[in-house]
Structures are given as structure tokens and as C-alpha cells.
Design an enzyme around this catalytic site. Structure first.
Site, PDB file in Angstrom:
ATOM      1  CE1 TYR A 293      -4.379   1.445   0.621  1.00  0.00           C
ATOM      2  CE2 TYR A 293      -2.969   3.187   1.475  1.00  0.00           C
ATOM      3  CZ  TYR A 293      -4.202   2.760   1.012  1.00  0.00           C
ATOM      4  OH  TYR A 293      -5.255   3.642   0.939  1.00  0.00           O
ATOM      5  CE1 TYR A 343      -5.518   6.149  -1.579  1.00  0.00           C
ATOM      6  CE2 TYR A 343      -7.603   7.230  -2.081  1.00  0.00           C
ATOM      7  CZ  TYR A 343      -6.718   6.692  -1.159  1.00  0.00           C
ATOM      8  OH  TYR A 343      -7.031   6.701   0.183  1.00  0.00           O
TER       9      TYR A 343
END
Length: 390
Positions: A293, A343
Site C-alpha cells: 500500500y 488510487y
């Protein structure tokens, strides 16, 4: 003997929309498109789905998607809080559901107009109605009002303690951009990034420059979790969930755990890593690639250390010499990540993890038997290890 989630579930289908800065349609439609694509990829009928999981931050109710795409009765539904920390938490819930017989096929989804709609970069200037405003108010007088400012505080301390430089952060950004260059779905497809580009970019919040920060994206992603037995009966190639876990650390705040004794570490991701390795029976040496991440470049370094790919403070050395590239020791974010693909709160990373196990990533490493996939840090978080379904 206690039951674990070792090899008890598999991801059998993935789907996503295009990624853009202005989708031109509702978040409900994006969620429906991604869900339908995942169902088609799995080779099942909409009526086979009987479970749904998403983020508490998602604006679309599960039953709205179910009605729109033809899903019938639901026997399981759930939501996971804490923003990007939920990216694998939704998989964790789905895995428990299918392992216990609460559902047969569970859709995990996330859809957002993250650029044309609500922008998460707004931080406390946005429309926030949760109890997080209590602790965020401690820091507002000092100008800490956005995710970039909160992570910059941790990053400054980490760089001070470890000797990490801005050019080390650039190694992460450049490696992921090199992957995005080959990915037609990525916003930065065909647009390489140089060290000079990175260093000359404007400062967002010292020490984070423009390319150290993730994008804002409109789009949706979904995947389908089922049992390994059902997955083997499908025509699609599935990724086995070898281990999956969630964790919240002591003295945890959402994004601003500045009152901890040490702020240059992420104990919640340390816990996730320990659990994933214990459940799966694997070690860092067994891992061939990783989806880390990457809302900000610096948090990639901390997670490399949490999962034992290098010692504390040594991530700055690990990321050099091409270790993160295809052909390196640990190719990461082969889709380009949130820095260079899109994203979608980490769910696009879940899909790329499945592609890596299937062998059809745009940047496929030569060997990819087991991979780590992580969720957001700075918040209660989650992670998993995916492997091949024999």
C-alpha cells in the site's frame, strides 16, 4: 486445535472500471460495473453471489448493487472501517464467511469518485462527521490538517532515525512508475519518471514531494472470494489465500498516532505480518513479489521492514540496485501502485495481486508463487499472502 484461515478461501474473479480524473457517472454505477466484471471473470452467475463486503467509506449500499446486477438473496454482508486499512480487511471478512459456510461467493468492492467528487486530500477541511475529529483537533492548531501533513510527521522522524534521504524515497517512486509505463490501465502509462523529475517536483509537505503522494482517482474495483473447492470447479484461475489478518495497535489513532512512544514504526502492520506468516507457514524468503500500500512513498519502506524483507532502518538500502523492479529481489506494485496507476483505496492492488498469481500482470516476474498484499497504514490495517491454487 484452533481453526485458522490457512488455505480456506480463494479469490476467483476480479473486475474494475477504467481509472480517470472524471468518470462522468455515479459511484453506484462504478461499483456495479466493477462487480459485474468480477462476476464475469469468475465465470459464475450473478445469482450465485450471496455475500458482499465493502468499506464503511463507500457510498454505495450492497443491496443497491445486488438489485442492479441481478444478485439475489444475501446471507452475509459487512463493512470495514478505517479507510485504506480496509483493503484486505474486506478479504478477511469474506474469507471467514466462505470458510464457515455463511456464504458461497462474496463480492468485495470499492468505488469512488476520488477526484471529481470527495477528495481525500482535503483532510479535515472536508465533510467529516466521525469521532476522528476529536484527536485530529489536537493537531489542527499546528497546521497538521491533511493526510500528507500527518504522514510527513512520521516520515521526518523515520528519516532522522534511519538516515533515509529524499533520493531513497525516489527509488520507490521510480520503480513503480517503471511498472506503470507498461500498464495501459495506469494514469502514467507511457510516462517515465526520472530522479531529476522527482527531486525538482514541488514540495507538498516537507519531506514529501509531488510524486511521493498518491493520486486522486475516479474508478471502481471488485473481486470475488469463495472456497478453494468451488474455485477449482471454475474455468478462471484463482489465487489461494494462504493467510490473511487484521490488526490495530495500542494507542492507535486514525493517521495521527503521535502520542505513541515511538512514531517511526507501524506496530499494527508488524502484527499483521506476524499473523500472516504464522497462519500460512511461510517466511519472507518464500515471498516472490509484493503489493505494498503506497498512499505515500515512505510508507512502503516501513512495510518492507514490517514483513521482514530487510531489518529495521535498512529499507533505504533494500530499495536500491533494482530490488523493486521486475527481475529484482522483490518486485513491488507491478501495476504502478497508487502512486502511478490509480488510487482505489488499495483494491486495485488486490486485483493486481491476483494477476501476479495468475501470471498475467503487465510486468510479470519470472517466478511468482507467493506474494504479500497490504492495506493502508497509519490506521488499523490488514494484509494477506496469496499463492497458487493447486
Amino acid at each position: 486445535m484452533p481453526t485458522t484461515l490457512r488455505n480456506e478461501a480463494a479469490i476467483c474473479g476480479i473486475g474494475q472500471t477504467e481509472f480517470s480524473k472524471n468518470s462522468g457517472r455515479s459511484e453506484l454505477q462504478l461499483a456495479c460495473e466493477a462487480t459485474r466484471a468480477a462476476i464475469l471473470d469468475a465465470g459464475i452467475a450473478p445469482g450465485d453471489v450471496d455475500g458482499m463486503v465493502t468499506f464503511t467509506l463507500d457510498s454505495t449500499d450492497d443491496i443497491e448493487i445486488a438489485r442492479a446486477v441481478g444478485i439475489g438473496d444475501l446471507t452475509f454482508y459487512s463493512q470495514i472501517p478505517h479507510g485504506g486499512g480496509a483493503a484486505i480487511g474486506v478479504i478477511h471478512q469474506a474469507a471467514m464467511a466462505v470458510a464457515t459456510g455463511s456464504a458461497n461467493y462474496v463480492v468485495c468492492y470499492r468505488a469512488l469518485n476520488g477526484r471529481s467528487g470527495q477528495r481525500y486530500s482535503e483532510g479535515v477541511s472536508g465533510d467529516i462527521v466521525t469521532s476522528d475529529t476529536i484527536h485530529w483537533s489536537y493537531y489542527m492548531p499546528f497546521g497538521l490538517m491533511t493526510p500528507a501533513s500527518w504522514v510527513a510527521m512520521f516520515t521526518q522522524r523515520y528519516m532522522y532515525e534511519t538516515g533515509t534521504k529524499s533520493t531513497d524515497l525516489a527509488e520507490v517512486c521510480i520503480a513503480q512508475r517503471n511498472h506503470a509505463v507498461n500498464n495501459p490501465a495506469a494514469f502514467f502509462h507511457g510516462k517515465p519518471l526520472t530522479l531529476e523529475d522527482h527531486q525538482n517536483a514541488r514540495m507538498i509537505v516537507d519531506p514529501l514531494r509531488l510524486f511521493d503522494c498518491c493520486q486522486e482517482t475516479d474508478g471502481g474495483c471488485a473481486c470475488i472470494v469463495t472456497t478453494p473447492e468451488r474455485a477449482r470447479d471454475l474455468d478462471s484461475t484463482s489465487a489461494l489465500i494462504r493467510g490473511v489478518a487484521q490488526a490495530a495497535g495500542a494507542e492507535q489513532e486514525v493517521m495521527t498516532s503521535f502520542y505513541r512512544e515511538r512514531i517511526a514504526e507501524v506496530p499494527e502492520m508488524d502484527s499483521v505480518a506476524r499473523q500472516c506468516y504464522a497462519i500460512s507457514g511461510l517466511t519472507p524468503d518464500d515471498i516472490d513479489a509484493a503489493i505494498i500500500y503506497d498512499a505515500f512513498s515512505s510508507i512502503v519502506l516501513w512495510q518492507l521492514e514490517s514483513f521482514g524483507f530487510c531489518e529495521r532502518g535498512e529499507a533505504k538500502d533494500f530499495v536500491k540496485d533494482g530490488n523493486l523492479e521486475r527481475g529484482g529481489r522483490l518486485p513491488i506494485n507491478t501495476h504502478g501502485g497508487q502512486l502511478s496507476e490509480a488510487y482505489i483505496h488499495g483494491m486495485n492492488g488486490v486485483n493486481e495481486g491476483v494477476r501476479l498469481i495468475r501470471g498475467d500482470s503487465n510486468n510479470q516476474p519470472e517466478k511468482c508463487d507467493n506474494i504479500v498484499v497490504t492495506a493502508g497504514i497509519g490506521v488499523p490495517t490488514s494484509g494477506m499472502i496469496l499463492g497458487k491454487l493447486d
